[in-house]
Design a protein around this motif. Structure first.
Motif, short mmCIF file in Angstrom:
data_model
loop_
_atom_site.label_atom_id
_atom_site.label_comp_id
_atom_site.label_asym_id
_atom_site.label_seq_id
_atom_site.Cartn_x
_atom_site.Cartn_y
_atom_site.Cartn_z
N LYS A 4 48.97 -22.84 -124.62
CA LYS A 4 48.95 -24.10 -123.85
C LYS A 4 50.26 -24.32 -123.11
N GLU A 5 51.36 -23.89 -123.70
CA GLU A 5 52.66 -24.06 -123.05
C GLU A 5 52.93 -22.98 -122.00
N ASN A 6 52.20 -21.87 -122.08
CA ASN A 6 52.38 -20.75 -121.14
C ASN A 6 51.02 -20.34 -120.57
N PRO A 7 50.51 -21.14 -119.62
CA PRO A 7 49.14 -20.90 -119.11
C PRO A 7 48.95 -19.54 -118.43
N ASP A 8 50.06 -18.89 -118.03
CA ASP A 8 49.95 -17.57 -117.38
C ASP A 8 50.21 -16.43 -118.35
N PHE A 9 50.25 -16.73 -119.65
CA PHE A 9 50.55 -15.69 -120.64
C PHE A 9 49.52 -14.57 -120.60
N VAL A 10 48.24 -14.92 -120.48
CA VAL A 10 47.16 -13.92 -120.37
C VAL A 10 46.47 -14.11 -119.03
N GLU A 11 46.33 -13.04 -118.29
CA GLU A 11 45.60 -13.06 -117.02
C GLU A 11 44.58 -11.94 -116.98
N PRO A 12 43.56 -12.07 -116.13
CA PRO A 12 43.18 -13.23 -115.33
C PRO A 12 42.81 -14.43 -116.20
N ASP A 13 42.62 -15.60 -115.58
CA ASP A 13 42.40 -16.82 -116.35
C ASP A 13 41.13 -16.77 -117.19
N GLN A 19 56.44 -12.07 -96.55
CA GLN A 19 56.62 -13.09 -97.58
C GLN A 19 55.39 -13.20 -98.48
N THR A 20 54.21 -13.24 -97.85
CA THR A 20 52.97 -13.36 -98.62
C THR A 20 52.72 -12.12 -99.46
N TYR A 21 52.97 -10.94 -98.89
CA TYR A 21 52.79 -9.68 -99.61
C TYR A 21 53.66 -9.65 -100.86
N ILE A 22 54.93 -10.02 -100.73
CA ILE A 22 55.86 -10.00 -101.87
C ILE A 22 55.42 -11.01 -102.93
N GLU A 23 55.02 -12.20 -102.50
CA GLU A 23 54.56 -13.22 -103.45
C GLU A 23 53.36 -12.72 -104.24
N LEU A 24 52.41 -12.07 -103.57
CA LEU A 24 51.21 -11.58 -104.23
C LEU A 24 51.52 -10.41 -105.17
N MET A 25 52.37 -9.49 -104.73
CA MET A 25 52.74 -8.36 -105.59
C MET A 25 53.49 -8.84 -106.83
N ASP A 26 54.34 -9.85 -106.66
CA ASP A 26 55.07 -10.39 -107.81
C ASP A 26 54.12 -11.03 -108.83
N ARG A 27 52.93 -11.41 -108.38
CA ARG A 27 51.93 -12.01 -109.28
C ARG A 27 50.86 -10.99 -109.67
N TYR A 28 51.11 -9.73 -109.36
CA TYR A 28 50.19 -8.63 -109.70
C TYR A 28 48.84 -8.74 -108.98
N ARG A 29 48.84 -9.39 -107.83
CA ARG A 29 47.62 -9.53 -107.03
C ARG A 29 47.60 -8.42 -105.98
N ILE A 30 47.49 -7.19 -106.45
CA ILE A 30 47.68 -6.01 -105.59
C ILE A 30 46.61 -5.94 -104.50
N THR A 31 45.36 -6.17 -104.86
CA THR A 31 44.27 -6.07 -103.89
C THR A 31 44.48 -7.07 -102.76
N GLU A 32 44.83 -8.30 -103.10
CA GLU A 32 45.05 -9.32 -102.09
C GLU A 32 46.26 -9.00 -101.23
N ALA A 33 47.29 -8.45 -101.84
CA ALA A 33 48.49 -8.06 -101.09
C ALA A 33 48.15 -7.03 -100.02
N LEU A 34 47.31 -6.05 -100.38
CA LEU A 34 46.92 -5.03 -99.41
C LEU A 34 46.03 -5.61 -98.32
N GLU A 35 45.19 -6.56 -98.67
CA GLU A 35 44.36 -7.22 -97.65
C GLU A 35 45.23 -7.89 -96.60
#
Length: 653
Positions: A179-188, A396-412
């Motif tokens: 509850k204190e770390n909502p991003d501990f496990v991903e995807p949601d 900027q968007t690519y780096i933000e997405l890669m930092d969040r492990y959103r690789i597919t979206e970063a490539l899009e």
């Protein structure tokens, strides 16, 4: 210096590696390379899980000792990672002496803290998954057999004296952490699955076996062997020095991300954090549980016999293409179906057409008009400024997405920029600038495109290191990929370019299409080759009445045209509306009945052949000024395209 510690699960050595295990390892490699490029000190860990009943059985079936089987298969994993150019910093094996001592130390500490007790276990055990299940979690076959909910195979009822871990003790602390770390496990949605288990209450976990000898002995009670999952999870700390080298351990722990498959989420997101709480160590920052790769909708699995050797596709299409396809076509985090047909589509469209062709034609013009030397960027026009703004937003968007492990979206996002870069090239019309002798403006346009490609190559180097390295070489850049190249312009001014073969080779037919063609051609007892000759001869027969003389042919004005844009015609299943560039003849609109064979996005940027002096006609009320040429056979239509780079408007004779 910024630090980043990333791990894959350690892989069972009961059979050879396949595309499923390679998928996680490739993802890990992409993230590790990305972080290194962004200036991080990275430790990337992978390895093999070598204890447990499943491995003991596999060794017995092959008539070898378990250690011999482990040595043989661990080496195969190492060799495959080398062939796939995986840049792991360490390869751990759970039969390593240091690891085994660490496991015993870790478990002893759990005992000292009062979290392990002796009792009798009676329950259901799946050997292939090395997993204990409660009866209410099981599935059942039509004949009443108890089945594992994960692999659907029969489970065994086990009753024996075991040591237990007080997992239930950590139910509330884990709930609090989630509850204190909502991003501990991903995807949601994977996090929500774990929350449901926590909310229903954890039960204590059996952590030893007495009927199995292939494993790490329990401290002070060697008749018991430590449960393979307790053994395996501890690799994440034993690999970085715990407990003997605390300086190295403290440098890297806690892990930034554990990459895992969704089927082992419970072990990593619940059991492992509870074990760490028991010994007083910090929890990892993130668990990322990705989906399964499937073949024809079925999970890729060694035990199911549908495993794919990734080397087959690397040999056929290249390592970069396989890596790109796996993270571009399969959304990271969700299940995805591996399809060779889709891989070829991505190769032809994204890599050959959009990316490689842009590089090819840009360098060709630099060689032709600037003697191969990149001229540099001069005064900027509004069109250029928009391109630079677009790049900054993309980066900027690519780096933000890669930092969040959103690789597919970063490539899009990155490929959208490549599409815009192609559009910029077409709108700037460098071939017209060259014809007019406007070398200053031509140099700016070609330099901006070249520098943009250079930045794309840097950003995507973590996914496709070989092609990015090749682009660096063609632009006379000998340094390693670095975030410094993402800033500023005129970096390449004065560099000599090397104009070589296309970066990516298009594939006209997949193996499946060839097999389908062969099958359809097998009629009667005639060999396929003879039938093809019969068909081709029949199609090439022209009657005397259809013959034309050369003067008649000269009346047809055939030109090379570049497709600028394409869209479907409303209320029509067959028609596409195309805007084409005919060079000195200007831009025109044509309507073509090719919607059943091509998607609009597949056409943009292609060089085609058109009849330029055809009388205008209206199709569904839309004017068409010209006609493209295409060949049709067996209900399949293929556009006539130009193989080598040539300026739009070139006359065909």
């Amino acid at each position: 210096m910024k630090k980043f510690y990333i791990t894959t699960p350690i892989y069972y050595v009961n059979a050879e590696p396949h595309i499923g295990s390679s998928y996680t390892t490739i993802i890990g490699d992409i993230l590790a390379r990305y972080k290194r490029m962004m200036g991080y000190d990275v430790f990337y860990l992978t390895g093999t899980d070598e204890h447990g009943q499943k491995i003991a059985q596999a060794a017995k079936e092959r008539g070898v000792e378990p250690q011999q089987l482990c040595d043989e298969l661990a080496q195969k994993f190492k060799e495959l990672w080398k062939e796939l150019e995986i840049t792991n910093d360490y390869f751990i094996r759970t039969t390593d002496e240091h690891h085994m001592k660490t496991v015993q130390f870790f478990v002893s500490k759990m005992m000292e803290n009062g979290d392990i007790y002796k009792g009798t276990y009676e329950g259901w055990y799946c050997v292939p998954c090395e997993t204990y299940w409660n009866e209410d979690e099981l599935e059942h076959s039509e004949d009443g057999k108890h089945l594992c909910p994960s692999c659907k195979r029969e489970v065994q009822l086990i009753r024996e004296e075991n040591y237990f871990f007080k997992l239930s003790k950590y139910n509330e602390p884990l709930l609090k952490h989630f509850k204190e770390n909502p991003d501990f496990v991903e995807p949601d949605f994977r996090r929500n699955e774990m929350l449901k288990i926590l909310e229903s209450g954890l039960k204590d976990l059996s952590i030893t076996r007495t009927t199995l000898k292939w494993g790490i002995p329990m401290p002070n009670d060697p008749e018991h062997v430590i449960y393979v999952w307790v053994d395996a999870l501890i690799n994440y700390v034993s690999a970085i020095g715990y407990p003997d080298n605390m300086e190295t351990f403290n440098k890297w722990w806690p892990a930034d991300v554990h990459l895992i498959g969704k089927e082992i989420n419970r072990f990593h997101s619940l059991i492992w954090p509870a074990m760490l709480m028991s010994v007083g160590l910090p929890l990892p920052k993130k668990i990322f549980a990705h989906g399964w790769l499937t073949v024809n909708g079925q999970k890729i699995s060694k035990s199911l016999g549908n495993a794919i050797d990734p080397r087959e596709y690397v040999k056929k299409y290249g390592n970069d293409v396989v890596r790109y396809y796996l993270v571009r076509d399969i959304v990271f985090g969700k299940d995805g179906d591996f399809s060779e047909e889709n891989l070829v589509k991505r190769l032809n469209s994204d890599l050959a057409n959009d990316y490689g062709n842009l590089l090819h034609r840009t360098l060709a013009m630099i060689v032709k008009h600037f003697d191969g030397q990149i001229p540099g960027i001069g005064e900027l026009e509004e069109l250029d400024k928009k391109l630079l703004e677009n790049y900054e937003k993309t980066k900027q968007t690519y780096i933000e997405l890669m930092d969040r492990y959103r690789i597919t979206e970063a490539l899009e996002v990155l490929w959208q920029f490549i599409g815009d870069l192609n559009k910029y090239f077409d709108e700037a019309k460098p071939w017209i600038l060259a014809k007019e002798g406007n070398k200053g403006r031509l140099g700016t346009v070609l330099s901006l495109v070249t520098e943009s490609i250079f930045k794309v190559a840097t950003l995507v180097s973590c996914v496709m290191p070989n092609s990015s390295r090749e682009i660096y070489s063609r632009l006379s850049i000998s340094e390693a990929f670095s975030e410094k190249f993402l800033e500023g312009w005129n970096i390449l001014k004065g560099n000599k370019v090397v104009h070589g073969e296309p970066l990516f080779k298009k594939i006209e037919k997949t193996e499946k299409e060839v097999q389908k063609l062969q099958k359809s051609n097998k009629q009667g007892d005639k060999p396929m080759e003879k039938q093809e000759n019969v068909v081709s001869q029949a199609e090439n027969v022209v009657s005397l009445e259809e013959l034309i003389d050369i003067d008649y042919f000269k009346k047809v004005d055939l030109r090379v045209a570049k497709i600028i844009s394409a869209e479907k015609v409303e209320k029509s299943e067959k028609l596409l509306k195309l805007q084409i560039d005919l060079g000195e003849l200007g831009t025109r609109q044509i309507v073509a009945g090719i919607a059943q064979f091509y998607k609009p996005e597949e056409l943009v940027g292609r060089l085609i052949v058109v009849v330029a002096n055809l009388k205008p006609a209206k199709l569904m009320g839309i004017e068409s000024k010209g006609m493209l040429l295409a060949a049709k056979k067996n209900d399949k239509l293929t556009l006539l395209t130009v193989a080598s780079e040539i300026e739009p408007g070139a006359k065909i004779s």
